[in-house]
Design a protein around this motif. Sequence first.
Motif, PDB file in Angstrom:
ATOM      1  N   CYS A 137      -6.247   2.455   6.445  1.00 49.53           N
ATOM      2  CA  CYS A 137      -6.543   1.010   6.539  1.00 49.53           C
ATOM      3  C   CYS A 137      -6.406   0.571   7.982  1.00 49.53           C
ATOM      4  O   CYS A 137      -5.529  -0.197   8.330  1.00 49.53           O
ATOM      5  CB  CYS A 137      -5.586   0.217   5.643  1.00 49.53           C
ATOM      6  SG  CYS A 137      -5.632   0.728   3.927  1.00 49.53           S
ATOM      7  N   GLU A 191       0.831  -1.208   0.000  1.00 49.00           N
ATOM      8  CA  GLU A 191       0.000   0.000   0.000  1.00 49.00           C
ATOM      9  C   GLU A 191       0.869   1.264   0.000  1.00 49.00           C
ATOM     10  O   GLU A 191       0.571   2.230  -0.691  1.00 49.00           O
ATOM     11  CB  GLU A 191      -0.944  -0.002   1.207  1.00 49.00           C
ATOM     12  CG  GLU A 191      -1.960  -1.125   1.179  1.00 49.00           C
ATOM     13  CD  GLU A 191      -2.955  -1.003   0.025  1.00 49.00           C
ATOM     14  OE1 GLU A 191      -3.287   0.138  -0.377  1.00 49.00           O
ATOM     15  OE2 GLU A 191      -3.399  -2.039  -0.477  1.00 49.00           O
ATOM     16  N   THR A 192       1.939   1.230   0.786  1.00 51.24           N
ATOM     17  CA  THR A 192       2.860   2.366   0.847  1.00 51.24           C
ATOM     18  C   THR A 192       3.506   2.598  -0.509  1.00 51.24           C
ATOM     19  O   THR A 192       3.593   3.728  -0.999  1.00 51.24           O
ATOM     20  CB  THR A 192       3.930   2.116   1.931  1.00 51.24           C
ATOM     21  OG1 THR A 192       3.285   2.000   3.196  1.00 51.24           O
ATOM     22  CG2 THR A 192       4.965   3.223   1.978  1.00 51.24           C
ATOM     23  N   THR A 247      -1.159   5.609   4.794  1.00 46.74           N
ATOM     24  CA  THR A 247      -1.794   4.360   4.368  1.00 46.74           C
ATOM     25  C   THR A 247      -2.345   3.611   5.563  1.00 46.74           C
ATOM     26  O   THR A 247      -3.464   3.102   5.521  1.00 46.74           O
ATOM     27  CB  THR A 247      -0.784   3.490   3.604  1.00 46.74           C
ATOM     28  OG1 THR A 247      -0.341   4.225   2.461  1.00 46.74           O
ATOM     29  CG2 THR A 247      -1.396   2.195   3.156  1.00 46.74           C
ATOM     30  N   SER A 248      -1.579   3.553   6.628  1.00 49.58           N
ATOM     31  CA  SER A 248      -2.018   2.855   7.828  1.00 49.58           C
ATOM     32  C   SER A 248      -3.270   3.500   8.409  1.00 49.58           C
ATOM     33  O   SER A 248      -4.183   2.809   8.852  1.00 49.58           O
ATOM     34  CB  SER A 248      -0.904   2.836   8.867  1.00 49.58           C
ATOM     35  OG  SER A 248      -1.349   2.220  10.046  1.00 49.58           O
ATOM     36  N   MET A 308       1.135   4.227  -2.960  1.00 51.41           N
ATOM     37  CA  MET A 308       0.990   5.663  -2.714  1.00 51.41           C
ATOM     38  C   MET A 308       2.218   6.425  -3.218  1.00 51.41           C
ATOM     39  O   MET A 308       2.096   7.472  -3.850  1.00 51.41           O
ATOM     40  CB  MET A 308       0.768   5.939  -1.230  1.00 51.41           C
ATOM     41  CG  MET A 308       0.530   7.417  -0.927  1.00 51.41           C
ATOM     42  SD  MET A 308       0.164   7.738   0.804  1.00 51.41           S
ATOM     43  CE  MET A 308      -1.544   7.184   0.856  1.00 51.41           C
TER      44      MET A 308
END
Length: 148
Positions: A142, A45-46, A138-139, A49
């Motif tokens: 999510c 995910e990181t 991102t964290s 981005m």
Amino acid sequence: MTLISEPPASVQLPGLTQGLVPGQPALVVGDTVGAISMRAGLGAETNAMLSLHLLSGPVLGIPGHPERWVFLTGPVTPVRVDTVLDLVRIDVQLLAPGTRLALPPRSADEPGPRWVVRPRPGHDLPPWQAVVSAARSTSSMCRNWSNS
């Protein structure tokens, strides 16, 4: 505002050293390039981005349960305490100077680390702050991430 003065971390791409396995090259975290480790799911995910912002850089996949991704970045600068606490909460680690990272073996048949994103000659490493910021953002989007 309290700052933690972390020594800069680097991975010496031109001056590779002997790896953890004889004959296998390694990168040594030091003064000019940082290394940030996180679980693979958050790493994917990181990286997505970072790619959207044209800031993607080399990423190593380290086998294990769970697999970890190590982002190679520009030098580390002082870190705020609240940032460090947030990184601990989401299981993101700034690798310490002197840490040796084994590079992927030349043959894909050999076990060990792999390139998730290969280094690109002539491209700068992403600023470490961009990778930390992308991981934190991102964290927070999510919140159901687990540490597995």
